[in-house]
Write an enzyme that holds these catalytic residues in place. Sequence first.
Site, mmCIF file in Angstrom:
data_model
loop_
_atom_site.group_PDB
_atom_site.id
_atom_site.type_symbol
_atom_site.label_atom_id
_atom_site.label_comp_id
_atom_site.label_asym_id
_atom_site.label_seq_id
_atom_site.Cartn_x
_atom_site.Cartn_y
_atom_site.Cartn_z
ATOM 1 C CG HIS A 168 20.494 75.131 81.443
ATOM 2 N ND1 HIS A 168 19.997 76.146 81.492
ATOM 3 C CD2 HIS A 168 19.446 74.175 81.334
ATOM 4 C CE1 HIS A 168 18.584 76.261 81.646
ATOM 5 N NE2 HIS A 168 18.179 74.856 81.461
ATOM 6 C CG HIS A 220 16.322 70.915 83.385
ATOM 7 N ND1 HIS A 220 15.674 71.449 84.548
ATOM 8 C CD2 HIS A 220 16.393 71.750 82.580
ATOM 9 C CE1 HIS A 220 15.622 72.854 84.122
ATOM 10 N NE2 HIS A 220 16.201 72.826 82.996
ATOM 11 C CG ASP A 222 12.627 66.773 85.917
ATOM 12 O OD1 ASP A 222 13.636 67.227 85.218
ATOM 13 O OD2 ASP A 222 11.744 67.009 86.344
ATOM 14 N N GLY A 227 10.807 76.438 85.250
ATOM 15 C CA GLY A 227 9.587 76.235 85.125
ATOM 16 C C GLY A 227 8.718 77.454 84.328
ATOM 17 C CG HIS A 236 15.311 77.857 83.512
ATOM 18 N ND1 HIS A 236 15.657 77.687 84.297
ATOM 19 C CD2 HIS A 236 15.176 77.309 82.433
ATOM 20 C CE1 HIS A 236 16.169 76.366 84.036
ATOM 21 N NE2 HIS A 236 15.803 76.215 82.740
ATOM 22 C CD GLU A 295 12.929 77.964 78.382
ATOM 23 O OE1 GLU A 295 12.722 78.346 79.561
ATOM 24 O OE2 GLU A 295 12.876 76.618 77.839
ATOM 25 C CG ASP A 309 16.816 72.849 78.606
ATOM 26 O OD1 ASP A 309 17.053 72.929 79.792
ATOM 27 O OD2 ASP A 309 15.570 72.996 78.100
#
Length: 333
Positions: free
Chosen positions: A17, A19, A21, A174, A201, A204, A281
């Site tokens: 996991h 990301h 960006d 998101g 996801h 969270e 993450d």
Amino acid sequence: MRITRLEIEQLPKVELHCHLDGSIAMPTIRRLAQQAGIELPVSDDDLRQKITAPQDADNLLAYLAPFDFVLPMLQTEAALELAAYDILEQAQKDNIRYMEIRFAPTLHTAGGLTLPQIVAAVTRGLVAGERDFQVKANALLCGMRHESVDSILTVVELFADGGLTHLAGFDLAGVEVDGFPEHFAPVLEKVRSEQIPLTLHAGECGCAQNVLGAIKAGASRIGHGVALKDIPESWPDLAANKITIEMAPTSNFQTKAVDTLANYPFKKLFDAGVRVTINTDNRTVSDTTLNDEYEKIADWYDLSETDFRQITRYAFEASFMSQEQRELLAKEF
Ligand SMILES: [Zn+2]
């Protein structure tokens, strides 16, 4: 006996996991900004303020602000290629042998790129990284939950594009609202019918039911899943069904998924036989590395090297790599 930092560094790892960006190293961000003609703060401290979330973010939304800062720099093929390559370079320092990097193709269309061009560019970065570093990698495509079902379906359709490689699975990312698995049922049905590996996801925020909804919708992995702390009665089923939880200690506290260590369910889940894994993450937004995340867990719970080998094996087994890749890497895990 608790694992040492050196033993952590030497342990071959898998990261599920991460990301794209949120994980680009600062020197690379400077290069990308220059290429995009975007002016950045001169001092690294000032820049860090922009690209890193506060240790004490107010909530998930505050945690997401640094992404808006970096996204304008990720709108060309060259930028996406470099970003993916940069992350594999960082992964090598964590002694990661296999990782899955996720991104939402729809966030990179502002410069006129098509979705297949975006995915192909990231893939080229991964291929270059695999060549230069001792890390194997695949991509996970994310649908953003603030987007429409129809928009997200265009992302799912990319999996049917025979020209694209390194596509290992799908995710919804998101802002998380209660009942999202039901809201995105048409997307998740399509993912299931195409037999695309699925991680979601979920949990969270305070929404434990979302985790159960995500599993019901076909997810074999759950991103974060912190809200599982509220439904221990579900744990035996999760363990029996080999559902894997992708936890990210630093991020989970920053997003306020949890407030105190006593409420963080990592160790309790592990002891209950639930397959928990450790992830960054977002390396840059959370200002961390996978070695740091492992060390945090070691400090909190006094885990041994044997425990960490078990956790790494969970990640290896839950990965969406091909059978061929699995056979090649099996010895290490
Ligand atoms: Zn995430």
